[in-house]
Design an enzyme around this catalytic site. Structure first.
Site, short mmCIF file in Angstrom:
data_model
loop_
_atom_site.label_atom_id
_atom_site.label_comp_id
_atom_site.label_asym_id
_atom_site.label_seq_id
_atom_site.Cartn_x
_atom_site.Cartn_y
_atom_site.Cartn_z
CB CYS A 193 -1.05 0.00 1.33
SG CYS A 193 -2.27 -0.96 1.30
CB CYS A 219 -3.59 2.59 2.03
SG CYS A 219 -5.06 1.52 1.74
CB CYS A 266 -3.67 -1.85 -1.80
SG CYS A 266 -4.96 -1.24 -0.86
CB CYS A 286 -3.98 2.87 -1.67
SG CYS A 286 -2.90 1.70 -1.36
ZN LIG Z 1 -3.94 0.22 -0.13
#
Ligand SMILES: [Zn+2]
Length: 182
Positions: free
Chosen positions: A32, A36, A63, A66
């Protein structure tokens, strides 16, 4: 950057570190951006990477929330606003300003585009306007020496200061002061 500092940025969802490093969560296999908003991982499950490529090479997946796989994805409006706040606060301190802007995590070229998109002027036009307004204020509201005014808004010398002021107002600082001083 120390791990401690990175962990702090992660726990505060600090977007100013987006693009500067990534964190990965061993228990989920996901990496991330610092900002995030996904559930806060346990510290012992987290490791850090300088780049998304490194995180991927270590076997982590991006992810979905994000979009840590999109290198140029940034919460644009937020970055533009942060840049504007920085300029408002420290437009007279050019060196520090550049450093601070770099911390926003996008390249200088990208920053110029983002800012222009959001506010319709370039960073340097915006700073020029701020400076001009501040110079006018100092000329009309104070008795500060012109040389001191020049330094206080970030000019290194008088000739560039005079040129700048004349371009912006059509007047010399002294003439402006004579007309406007209370
Ligand atoms: Zn994330």
């Amino acid at each position: 950057m120390t791990q401690e500092k990175m962990w702090k940025a992660v726990s505060e969802n600090d977007a100013s570190y987006d693009g500067i490093f990534f964190y990965a969560v061993k228990s989920t296999g996901i990496y991330c951006r610092p900002s995030c908003k996904s559930k806060m991982p346990k510290r012992e499950n987290v490791c850090f990477f300088d780049t998304a490529q490194q995180a991927r090479a270590a076997g982590f997946r991006p992810c979905k929330r994000c979009r840590s796989d999109l290198s140029d994805y940034q919460p644009i409006k937020e970055i533009a606003e942060k840049a504007k706040r920085l300029l408002d606060d420290s437009f007279s301190k050019r060196c520090e300003l550049n450093q601070e802007l770099q911390h926003l995590g996008v390249s200088q070229r990208r920053m110029v585009e983002i800012f222009k998109e959001e506010y319709g002027v370039t960073l340097s036009e915006y700073v020029s306007n701020l400076r001009l307004a501040e110079i006018k204020r100092l000329l009309s509201d104070t008795d500060d020496e012109i040389i001191n005014i020049a330094y206080s808004v970030g000019f290194g010398g008088l000739s560039s200061f005079y040129r700048f002021f004349k371009n912006g107002t059509g007047l010399s600082p002294a003439a402006y002061r004579k007309e406007h001083q209370k």
